[in-house]
Design a protein around this motif. Structure first.
Motif, PDB file in Angstrom:
ATOM      1  N   TYR A  73      50.482  57.010  63.931  1.00 41.71           N
ATOM      2  CA  TYR A  73      50.532  56.851  65.125  1.00 41.71           C
ATOM      3  C   TYR A  73      51.281  55.348  65.634  1.00 41.71           C
ATOM      4  N   ASP A  74      51.950  54.784  64.613  1.00 42.29           N
ATOM      5  CA  ASP A  74      52.641  53.491  64.559  1.00 42.29           C
ATOM      6  C   ASP A  74      54.132  53.950  64.484  1.00 42.29           C
ATOM      7  N   ARG A  75      54.727  53.666  66.034  1.00 40.94           N
ATOM      8  CA  ARG A  75      56.199  54.023  66.053  1.00 40.94           C
ATOM      9  C   ARG A  75      57.221  53.044  65.223  1.00 40.94           C
ATOM     10  N   CYS A  76      56.375  51.963  64.789  1.00 38.31           N
ATOM     11  CA  CYS A  76      57.314  51.042  63.674  1.00 38.31           C
ATOM     12  C   CYS A  76      57.668  51.629  62.450  1.00 38.31           C
ATOM     13  N   VAL A  77      56.615  52.736  62.110  1.00 32.72           N
ATOM     14  CA  VAL A  77      56.930  53.243  60.860  1.00 32.72           C
ATOM     15  C   VAL A  77      58.190  54.247  60.729  1.00 32.72           C
ATOM     16  N   GLU A  78      58.703  54.314  59.822  1.00 33.30           N
ATOM     17  CA  GLU A  78      59.849  55.089  59.640  1.00 33.30           C
ATOM     18  C   GLU A  78      59.746  56.552  60.236  1.00 33.30           C
ATOM     19  N   PRO A  79      60.238  57.427  61.031  1.00 32.73           N
ATOM     20  CA  PRO A  79      60.075  58.624  61.360  1.00 32.73           C
ATOM     21  C   PRO A  79      59.965  59.543  60.030  1.00 32.73           C
ATOM     22  N   ALA A  80      60.721  59.226  58.841  1.00 28.44           N
ATOM     23  CA  ALA A  80      60.722  60.192  57.754  1.00 28.44           C
ATOM     24  C   ALA A  80      59.342  60.130  56.962  1.00 28.44           C
ATOM     25  N   VAL A  81      58.587  58.623  57.199  1.00 26.60           N
ATOM     26  CA  VAL A  81      57.363  58.683  56.553  1.00 26.60           C
ATOM     27  C   VAL A  81      56.397  59.620  57.232  1.00 26.60           C
ATOM     28  N   ARG A  82      56.277  59.221  58.592  1.00 21.68           N
ATOM     29  CA  ARG A  82      55.258  60.077  59.161  1.00 21.68           C
ATOM     30  C   ARG A  82      55.630  61.329  59.257  1.00 21.68           C
ATOM     31  N   THR A  83      56.546  61.970  59.039  1.00 23.28           N
ATOM     32  CA  THR A  83      57.007  63.300  58.839  1.00 23.28           C
ATOM     33  C   THR A  83      56.310  63.709  57.752  1.00 23.28           C
ATOM     34  N   ALA A  84      56.764  63.091  56.716  1.00 19.64           N
ATOM     35  CA  ALA A  84      56.189  63.469  55.326  1.00 19.64           C
ATOM     36  C   ALA A  84      54.647  63.513  55.239  1.00 19.64           C
TER      37      ALA A  84
END
Length: 242
Positions: free
Chosen positions: A49-60
């Motif tokens: 839920y941290d929008r500062c984290v890269e989208p690719a990381v959250r997607t994985a």
């Protein structure tokens, strides 16, 4: 602050998963670590839920969560841990649905969890932005369920809103005309709806029109300044002037 005697699904799952670590662990994939590194459940939830984290990381991470959901519940703790990971994305919608529909909190939370798990099962290996897609789908489905189940209360007497009793024995139908403002491209044609007065809906429309002085027209209603005029309406008995 004391907790409610019968906690809902959200509270129960939060208590159940405080400090627990299901296996196999989620893994954090970076450019330098091809196999990924193990990540604690609490840290994974923060990153989701941290929008500062890269989208690719959250997607994985979401793809891994969808895979964990498919594990055998008898041999794995992951199915309920998956619910715990989704709670931050469901809470706001749960509060809004509960307030808007005056629904039981336990029912709303249970429905949201069900819709969330169903949406997760639809995530494939190549689904883009799976987290956003899951929550949009789950929350939309839950809204639809409670909107369809919302009870409709028919009221013959409008005294509670400042109206006056209206004789409902007449056979004359009530007529509603909708006239959009000039120059608008949408809804450019006038609409006319005629409803028999013996139906409750017609009685309510007629009673409100009479009590609030709208029998002739609503075109002269004062404008509050908080929006824009989208149309005018007029309410009258069919076959009668004014």
């Amino acid at each position: 602050m004391s907790l409610p005697p019968h906690p809902g699904v959200f509270t129960t799952v939060e208590r159940q998963w405080a400090g627990r670590y299901p296996v196999p662990e989620l893994r954090l994939f970076t450019g330098s670590e091809g196999a990924g590194v193990p990540i604690a459940l609490e840290q994974a939830r923060e990153m989701l839920y941290d929008r500062c984290v890269e989208p690719a990381v959250r997607t994985a991470l979401w793809h891994q969560i969808a895979e964990r959901l498919r594990m055998d519940a008898d041999r794995s703790d992951w199915p309920s841990a998956v619910v715990w990971l989704g709670l931050p994305g469901l809470r706001r919608t749960g509060l809004r649905i509960t307030w808007y529909f005056h629904a039981e909190r336990e029912d709303v939370e249970a429905e949201l969890v069900t819709c969330y798990l169903e949406a997760l099962t639809e995530v494939g290996a190549h689904t883009p932005d799976p987290g956003d897609r899951v929550f949009r789908s789950a929350c939309s489905r839950a809204w639809t369920v409670f909107r369809r189940a919302r009870p409709e209360t028919a009221v013959d007497d409008v005294e509670g809103v400042g109206g006056i009793p209206l004789d409902t024995d007449t056979d004359d139908p009530w007529q509603v005309d909708y006239d959009p403002p000039a120059g608008r491209t949408a809804l450019s044609a006038s609409r006319r709806i005629t409803v028999p007065a013996h139906r409750v809906e017609g009685v309510r429309i007629g009673a409100l029109a009479q009590a609030w002085g709208l029998v002739g027209t609503a075109a002269g209603t004062a404008h509050s300044g908080r929006g824009r005029q989208v149309a005018t309406i007029s309410l009258r008995r069919s076959g009668r002037k004014g």
